[in-house]
Scaffold this motif. Structure first.
Motif, PDB file in Angstrom:
ATOM      1  N   LEU A 291      -1.459  13.755   4.685  1.00  0.00           N
ATOM      2  CA  LEU A 291      -0.216  12.831   5.430  1.00  0.00           C
ATOM      3  C   LEU A 291      -0.084  11.467   4.922  1.00  0.00           C
ATOM      4  CD1 LEU A 291      -0.796  14.256   9.192  1.00  0.00           C
ATOM      5  CD2 LEU A 291       0.624  15.061   7.402  1.00  0.00           C
ATOM      6  N   ALA A 292       1.109  10.985   4.901  1.00  0.00           N
ATOM      7  CA  ALA A 292       1.370   9.652   4.695  1.00  0.00           C
ATOM      8  C   ALA A 292       0.934   8.807   5.871  1.00  0.00           C
ATOM      9  CB  ALA A 292       2.817   9.423   4.443  1.00  0.00           C
TER      10      ALA A 292
ATOM     11  N   SER B 102       3.729   1.100   4.790  1.00  0.00           N
ATOM     12  CA  SER B 102       2.741   2.202   4.297  1.00  0.00           C
ATOM     13  C   SER B 102       1.371   1.668   4.027  1.00  0.00           C
ATOM     14  CB  SER B 102       3.249   2.721   2.922  1.00  0.00           C
ATOM     15  OG  SER B 102       2.370   3.541   2.392  1.00  0.00           O
ATOM     16  N   LEU B 103       0.430   2.495   4.676  1.00  0.00           N
ATOM     17  CA  LEU B 103      -1.142   2.252   4.309  1.00  0.00           C
ATOM     18  C   LEU B 103      -1.613   3.056   3.143  1.00  0.00           C
ATOM     19  CD1 LEU B 103      -1.853   1.815   8.185  1.00  0.00           C
ATOM     20  CD2 LEU B 103      -1.642  -0.043   6.532  1.00  0.00           C
ATOM     21  N   GLY B 104      -1.074   4.181   3.131  1.00  0.00           N
ATOM     22  CA  GLY B 104      -1.409   5.038   1.892  1.00  0.00           C
ATOM     23  C   GLY B 104      -1.434   6.439   2.375  1.00  0.00           C
TER      24      GLY B 104
ATOM     25  N   ILE C  87      -8.373   6.683   4.618  1.00  0.00           N
ATOM     26  CA  ILE C  87      -6.859   6.537   4.004  1.00  0.00           C
ATOM     27  C   ILE C  87      -6.948   5.536   2.654  1.00  0.00           C
ATOM     28  CG2 ILE C  87      -4.673   5.384   4.534  1.00  0.00           C
ATOM     29  CD1 ILE C  87      -5.415   5.845   7.588  1.00  0.00           C
ATOM     30  N   ARG C  88      -6.199   6.007   1.592  1.00  0.00           N
ATOM     31  CA  ARG C  88      -6.432   5.237   0.344  1.00  0.00           C
ATOM     32  C   ARG C  88      -5.056   5.244  -0.086  1.00  0.00           C
ATOM     33  NH1 ARG C  88     -10.865   9.370  -0.546  1.00  0.00           N
ATOM     34  NH2 ARG C  88     -12.825   8.157  -0.215  1.00  0.00           N
ATOM     35  N   ALA C  89      -4.952   4.039  -0.869  1.00  0.00           N
ATOM     36  CA  ALA C  89      -3.729   3.659  -1.380  1.00  0.00           C
ATOM     37  C   ALA C  89      -4.078   2.846  -3.042  1.00  0.00           C
ATOM     38  CB  ALA C  89      -2.588   2.765  -0.866  1.00  0.00           C
ATOM     39  N   PRO C  90      -3.370   3.142  -4.049  1.00  0.00           N
ATOM     40  CA  PRO C  90      -3.824   2.321  -5.162  1.00  0.00           C
ATOM     41  C   PRO C  90      -3.754   0.795  -4.666  1.00  0.00           C
ATOM     42  CG  PRO C  90      -2.135   4.208  -5.604  1.00  0.00           C
ATOM     43  CD  PRO C  90      -2.312   4.256  -3.944  1.00  0.00           C
TER      44      PRO C  90
ATOM     45  N   LEU D 244      -9.412   2.560   3.831  1.00  0.00           N
ATOM     46  CA  LEU D 244      -9.248   2.306   5.349  1.00  0.00           C
ATOM     47  C   LEU D 244      -9.934   3.568   5.992  1.00  0.00           C
ATOM     48  CD1 LEU D 244      -8.129   0.564   7.611  1.00  0.00           C
ATOM     49  CD2 LEU D 244      -5.851   1.723   7.384  1.00  0.00           C
ATOM     50  N   VAL D 245     -10.677   3.306   6.793  1.00  0.00           N
ATOM     51  CA  VAL D 245     -11.553   4.203   7.898  1.00  0.00           C
ATOM     52  C   VAL D 245     -11.094   3.992   9.150  1.00  0.00           C
ATOM     53  CG1 VAL D 245     -13.587   5.355   8.437  1.00  0.00           C
ATOM     54  CG2 VAL D 245     -13.499   4.379   5.897  1.00  0.00           C
ATOM     55  N   VAL D 246     -10.475   4.883   9.753  1.00  0.00           N
ATOM     56  CA  VAL D 246      -9.909   4.880  10.980  1.00  0.00           C
ATOM     57  C   VAL D 246     -10.309   6.060  12.069  1.00  0.00           C
ATOM     58  CG1 VAL D 246      -7.737   4.815  12.467  1.00  0.00           C
ATOM     59  CG2 VAL D 246      -7.838   3.864  10.070  1.00  0.00           C
TER      60      VAL D 246
END
Length: 184
Positions: A108-109, A117-119, A135-138, A143-145
């Motif tokens: 999921l986005a 956008s967070l990734g 959650i990862r993004a280049p 981000l760990v939630v």
């Protein structure tokens, strides 16, 4: 977009005993899904996949002790340690209206409440009472939630989007006024 035929359930944490039993730890500590299916697919760390029939299962507080047909020795069991355990969606009762399978969150986005956008949700870690979304993004820090209402106000499966309220992070070990000087 149709959902994938397999859902990640957990992983093989260790071999158990000498007769080929395995300890399977679900990503969701409250999950009883493994006890409702007859077969799983395992994906080894090397990427090899195979279907296994469940011969017997004994739940414990943190994991399920599972015997699979064809896994007869500790050596065969040890070869599966670290493998991801997946279940076939067709073997599960469909989720109720407004509910979803936790594994469907992968991909999921992720956006914040303003829509920025967070990734993308790439993993789910079960490290405590609630699962954590990774959650990862280049070009951005991972981000760990926690997957809890305070941090995840909404999930829109139709739009393939999850709204995240990121926790504030405090830098540990750094003081504003600098290190204290010691008297000699």
């Amino acid at each position: 977009m149709s959902p994938p035929p397999l859902l990640e359930l957990g992983y093989v944490s260790r071999a158990h005993g000498l007769r080929g039993e395995l300890a399977v730890r679900p990503f969701d500590p409250a999950s009883e899904t493994l006890g409702t299916v007859d077969r799983v697919r395992v994906r080894t760390r090397a990427g090899e996949e195979r279907d296994l029939q469940i011969e017997s299962l004994r739940p414990t507080p943190k994991e399920d002790i599972v015997a699979f047909e064809g896994v007869e020795s500790r050596t065969e069991a040890e070869a599966l340690v670290g493998a991801t355990v997946l279940v076939y969606r067709e073997d599960l009762e469909p989720p109720a209206e407004g509910e979803f399978f936790q594994g469907d969150l992968i991909g999921l986005a992720a956006v914040d409440e303003s829509g920025a956008s967070l990734g993308q949700v790439e993993e789910i870690w079960a490290t405590g009472e609630v699962p954590n979304l990774v959650i990862r993004a280049p070009g951005r820090q991972e981000l760990v939630v926690p997957f809890a209402d305070d941090f995840v106000p909404s999930v829109d499966m139709a739009a393939r989007r999850i709204v995240i309220r990121p926790p504030e992070y405090v830098e540990v070990g750094r003081r504003e006024d600098g290190p204290e000087e010691s008297e000699q």
